[in-house]
Write a protein that holds these residues in place. Structure first.
Motif, PDB file in Angstrom:
ATOM      1  N   ALA A   1      21.851 -42.113  16.945  1.00 24.27           N
ATOM      2  CA  ALA A   1      20.959 -41.646  16.591  1.00 24.27           C
ATOM      3  C   ALA A   1      20.761 -41.566  15.014  1.00 24.27           C
ATOM      4  O   ALA A   1      20.075 -41.743  14.601  1.00 24.27           O
ATOM      5  N   LEU A   2      21.851 -40.799  14.980  1.00 32.67           N
ATOM      6  CA  LEU A   2      21.810 -40.680  13.121  1.00 32.67           C
ATOM      7  C   LEU A   2      22.267 -42.149  12.569  1.00 32.67           C
ATOM      8  O   LEU A   2      21.850 -42.730  11.196  1.00 32.67           O
ATOM      9  N   LEU A   3      22.761 -43.171  12.968  1.00 32.45           N
ATOM     10  CA  LEU A   3      23.257 -44.507  12.596  1.00 32.45           C
ATOM     11  C   LEU A   3      21.428 -45.378  12.751  1.00 32.45           C
ATOM     12  O   LEU A   3      21.192 -45.833  11.906  1.00 32.45           O
ATOM     13  N   GLY A   4      21.207 -44.979  13.475  1.00 33.76           N
ATOM     14  CA  GLY A   4      20.083 -45.265  13.704  1.00 33.76           C
ATOM     15  C   GLY A   4      18.400 -44.959  12.551  1.00 33.76           C
ATOM     16  O   GLY A   4      18.071 -45.980  11.945  1.00 33.76           O
ATOM     17  N   ALA A   5      19.414 -44.110  12.255  1.00 35.87           N
ATOM     18  CA  ALA A   5      18.436 -43.481  10.951  1.00 35.87           C
ATOM     19  C   ALA A   5      18.682 -44.322   9.607  1.00 35.87           C
ATOM     20  O   ALA A   5      18.037 -44.591   9.049  1.00 35.87           O
ATOM     21  N   ALA A   6      19.664 -44.720   9.582  1.00 35.35           N
ATOM     22  CA  ALA A   6      20.517 -45.411   8.772  1.00 35.35           C
ATOM     23  C   ALA A   6      20.214 -46.302   8.041  1.00 35.35           C
ATOM     24  O   ALA A   6      19.609 -46.918   7.339  1.00 35.35           O
ATOM     25  N   ALA A   7      19.655 -47.725   9.850  1.00 35.04           N
ATOM     26  CA  ALA A   7      19.108 -48.546   9.602  1.00 35.04           C
ATOM     27  C   ALA A   7      17.750 -48.637   9.158  1.00 35.04           C
ATOM     28  O   ALA A   7      17.276 -49.142   8.396  1.00 35.04           O
ATOM     29  N   VAL A   8      16.827 -47.113   9.322  1.00 38.85           N
ATOM     30  CA  VAL A   8      15.409 -47.104   9.685  1.00 38.85           C
ATOM     31  C   VAL A   8      15.793 -47.047   7.351  1.00 38.85           C
ATOM     32  O   VAL A   8      14.832 -47.382   7.126  1.00 38.85           O
ATOM     33  N   MET A   9      16.340 -46.401   7.716  1.00 34.78           N
ATOM     34  CA  MET A   9      16.417 -46.284   6.173  1.00 34.78           C
ATOM     35  C   MET A   9      16.493 -47.338   5.414  1.00 34.78           C
ATOM     36  O   MET A   9      16.162 -47.460   4.177  1.00 34.78           O
ATOM     37  N   ALA A  10      17.368 -48.182   5.188  1.00 31.74           N
ATOM     38  CA  ALA A  10      17.999 -50.057   4.753  1.00 31.74           C
ATOM     39  C   ALA A  10      16.861 -50.347   5.113  1.00 31.74           C
ATOM     40  O   ALA A  10      16.372 -51.000   3.246  1.00 31.74           O
ATOM     41  N   VAL A  11      16.680 -51.137   6.016  1.00 28.34           N
ATOM     42  CA  VAL A  11      14.597 -51.286   6.010  1.00 28.34           C
ATOM     43  C   VAL A  11      13.935 -50.955   4.644  1.00 28.34           C
ATOM     44  O   VAL A  11      13.502 -51.547   4.247  1.00 28.34           O
ATOM     45  N   TYR A  12      13.407 -49.889   5.279  1.00 27.84           N
ATOM     46  CA  TYR A  12      12.842 -49.583   4.269  1.00 27.84           C
ATOM     47  C   TYR A  12      13.324 -49.522   2.582  1.00 27.84           C
ATOM     48  O   TYR A  12      12.392 -50.108   1.793  1.00 27.84           O
TER      49      TYR A  12
ATOM     50  N   LEU B   1      16.583 -41.436  27.552  1.00 24.76           N
ATOM     51  CA  LEU B   1      16.425 -39.900  28.233  1.00 24.76           C
ATOM     52  C   LEU B   1      16.921 -39.069  26.597  1.00 24.76           C
ATOM     53  O   LEU B   1      16.388 -38.681  25.940  1.00 24.76           O
ATOM     54  N   TRP B   2      18.420 -39.111  26.651  1.00 24.17           N
ATOM     55  CA  TRP B   2      18.826 -38.867  25.951  1.00 24.17           C
ATOM     56  C   TRP B   2      18.844 -39.038  24.442  1.00 24.17           C
ATOM     57  O   TRP B   2      19.569 -38.037  23.815  1.00 24.17           O
ATOM     58  N   TYR B   3      18.827 -40.353  24.065  1.00 25.67           N
ATOM     59  CA  TYR B   3      18.341 -40.770  22.895  1.00 25.67           C
ATOM     60  C   TYR B   3      17.002 -39.917  22.645  1.00 25.67           C
ATOM     61  O   TYR B   3      17.370 -40.174  20.949  1.00 25.67           O
ATOM     62  N   SER B   4      16.195 -40.024  22.833  1.00 23.99           N
ATOM     63  CA  SER B   4      14.770 -39.216  23.241  1.00 23.99           C
ATOM     64  C   SER B   4      15.004 -38.011  22.525  1.00 23.99           C
ATOM     65  O   SER B   4      14.388 -37.222  22.053  1.00 23.99           O
ATOM     66  N   PHE B   5      16.215 -37.126  22.989  1.00 28.95           N
ATOM     67  CA  PHE B   5      16.487 -35.807  22.782  1.00 28.95           C
ATOM     68  C   PHE B   5      17.393 -35.765  21.884  1.00 28.95           C
ATOM     69  O   PHE B   5      17.113 -34.885  20.807  1.00 28.95           O
ATOM     70  N   PHE B   6      18.569 -36.309  21.327  1.00 28.42           N
ATOM     71  CA  PHE B   6      19.459 -36.579  20.054  1.00 28.42           C
ATOM     72  C   PHE B   6      18.708 -36.984  18.780  1.00 28.42           C
ATOM     73  O   PHE B   6      18.862 -36.698  17.805  1.00 28.42           O
ATOM     74  N   LEU B   7      17.457 -37.848  19.189  1.00 24.44           N
ATOM     75  CA  LEU B   7      16.725 -37.989  17.859  1.00 24.44           C
ATOM     76  C   LEU B   7      16.514 -36.726  16.714  1.00 24.44           C
ATOM     77  O   LEU B   7      16.006 -36.647  15.458  1.00 24.44           O
ATOM     78  N   PRO B   8      15.603 -35.847  17.232  1.00 22.41           N
ATOM     79  CA  PRO B   8      14.971 -35.234  16.242  1.00 22.41           C
ATOM     80  C   PRO B   8      16.687 -33.974  16.573  1.00 22.41           C
ATOM     81  O   PRO B   8      15.593 -33.338  15.445  1.00 22.41           O
ATOM     82  N   LEU B   9      16.729 -33.980  17.081  1.00 25.98           N
ATOM     83  CA  LEU B   9      18.636 -33.062  16.835  1.00 25.98           C
ATOM     84  C   LEU B   9      19.125 -33.824  15.677  1.00 25.98           C
ATOM     85  O   LEU B   9      18.745 -32.639  14.551  1.00 25.98           O
ATOM     86  N   ALA B  10      18.653 -34.935  15.700  1.00 23.67           N
ATOM     87  CA  ALA B  10      20.036 -35.339  14.088  1.00 23.67           C
ATOM     88  C   ALA B  10      19.193 -35.263  13.375  1.00 23.67           C
ATOM     89  O   ALA B  10      19.232 -35.043  12.128  1.00 23.67           O
ATOM     90  N   GLY B  11      17.182 -35.304  13.251  1.00 24.98           N
ATOM     91  CA  GLY B  11      16.352 -34.829  12.321  1.00 24.98           C
ATOM     92  C   GLY B  11      16.732 -33.934  11.571  1.00 24.98           C
ATOM     93  O   GLY B  11      16.617 -33.650  10.433  1.00 24.98           O
TER      94      GLY B  11
ATOM     95  N   PHE C   1      13.702 -30.331  30.774  1.00 22.01           N
ATOM     96  CA  PHE C   1      13.299 -31.835  31.444  1.00 22.01           C
ATOM     97  C   PHE C   1      14.460 -31.873  32.580  1.00 22.01           C
ATOM     98  O   PHE C   1      15.503 -32.567  32.944  1.00 22.01           O
ATOM     99  N   ILE C   2      15.518 -32.378  30.839  1.00 21.93           N
ATOM    100  CA  ILE C   2      16.580 -33.271  30.864  1.00 21.93           C
ATOM    101  C   ILE C   2      17.654 -32.194  32.170  1.00 21.93           C
ATOM    102  O   ILE C   2      18.319 -32.641  33.590  1.00 21.93           O
ATOM    103  N   LEU C   3      17.990 -30.481  32.071  1.00 19.94           N
ATOM    104  CA  LEU C   3      18.785 -30.137  32.449  1.00 19.94           C
ATOM    105  C   LEU C   3      18.196 -29.998  34.189  1.00 19.94           C
ATOM    106  O   LEU C   3      18.957 -29.637  35.229  1.00 19.94           O
ATOM    107  N   GLY C   4      16.981 -29.711  34.138  1.00 18.86           N
ATOM    108  CA  GLY C   4      15.886 -29.996  35.541  1.00 18.86           C
ATOM    109  C   GLY C   4      16.466 -31.203  36.483  1.00 18.86           C
ATOM    110  O   GLY C   4      16.500 -31.346  37.945  1.00 18.86           O
ATOM    111  N   LEU C   5      16.696 -32.526  35.431  1.00 16.38           N
ATOM    112  CA  LEU C   5      17.030 -33.308  36.793  1.00 16.38           C
ATOM    113  C   LEU C   5      17.745 -33.492  36.946  1.00 16.38           C
ATOM    114  O   LEU C   5      17.978 -33.632  37.906  1.00 16.38           O
TER     115      LEU C   5
END
Length: 263
Positions: free
Chosen positions: A137-148, A68-78, A47-51
């Motif tokens: 995306a990576l730093l967001g994952a670190a923040a969620v881990m910190a909250v946990y 849109l990019w953030y939504s893509f990179f989160l699973p990629l980082a995951g 979809f990103i490429l088509g857009l």
């Protein structure tokens, strides 16, 4: 490709990511984890490429497009984190957080602008944004881990759990540094200087220094885990100010060259 087709691609991707996250909790199904996650990533990127092709420019100008990019990179980082350290929960986290940003894009898209101003036509603009989104995306994952670790887990954080935060921050800050380098090259080409302490650049520097302080604190005060986790959340607040909070600061209105995405 148009934004009207976005929900179809997004839902298909989320279904694949959901299956991948579910299989991650089953020790004997690693192939299914990679297969479903990668198919979801390929669908979303289609979809990103088509857009990109239909807009005749990288979809990176409006807030909707950067989400849109953030939504893509989160699973990629995951999937990269899962592949490297086998953290079972990381794909569930990335899928849920990606779902949040996808829902925002569906109900409050902020996708109206189809033109690309001259300053954004530099070849350095696309890698600058892409690398930064991956770092976020990576730093967001670190923040969620910190909250946990601070408020959800009932037992004190263990060192192996802190190592996850450290790994995410180390890699995230590395990509952020690369993104800042690309941004400086872009600024030189677009405005004639590498750095001008524009409000956006000031917050970017504060964010970079904040995460660097976290790394140094962890190197010398490894026993003070709670302080480190609070500091990590402070850094994430700085990151939010750098990403989109700058758009709402009175000091940036009419001054910052980085508030173009509100036009």
């Amino acid at each position: 490709m148009s934004w009207e087709q976005f929900p179809v691609y997004a839902i298909a991707s989320l279904i694949c990511w959901g299956f991948g996250a579910a299989f991650a909790w089953r020790e004997k199904r690693p192939a299914a984890v990679y297969a479903f996650t990668l198919v979801g990533l390929a669908t979303f990127f289609a979809f990103i490429l088509g857009l990109w092709i239909s807009l005749e420019r990288p979809p990176m100008r409006t807030m909707g497009e950067t989400r849109l990019w953030y939504s893509f990179f989160l699973p990629l980082a995951g999937i990269i984190t899962y592949s490297r350290w086998k953290y079972k929960w990381i794909l569930t986290f990335s899928t849920v957080l990606s779902l949040v940003f996808i829902c925002i894009n569906i109900f409050k898209p902020e996708i109206h602008n189809k033109t690309l101003m001259p300053a954004l036509q530099s070849p350095w603009f696309a890698p600058h944004v892409i690398v930064y989104m991956f770092a976020y995306a990576l730093l967001g994952a670190a923040a969620v881990m910190a909250v946990y670790l601070l408020w959800i887990k009932k037992k004190p954080a263990e060192e192996k759990e802190m190592q996850l935060c450290d790994n995410l921050v180390n890699v995230g800050l590395s990509f952020m540094t690369l993104g800042m380098l690309f941004g400086a090259l872009w600024a030189k080409e677009a405005w004639g200087h590498y750095w001008s302490w524009d409000p956006k650049e000031t917050w970017a520097a504060a964010t970079w220094i904040g995460y660097l302080c976290y790394i140094h604190f962890r190197m010398h005060r490894r026993g003070e885990i709670r302080v480190a986790l609070v500091g990590l959340l402070v850094c994430f607040v700085l990151l939010q100010m750098c990403w989109y909070g700058i758009n709402y600061l009175p000091a940036a209105q009419g001054v910052s060259v980085h508030t173009y995405n509100l036009n």
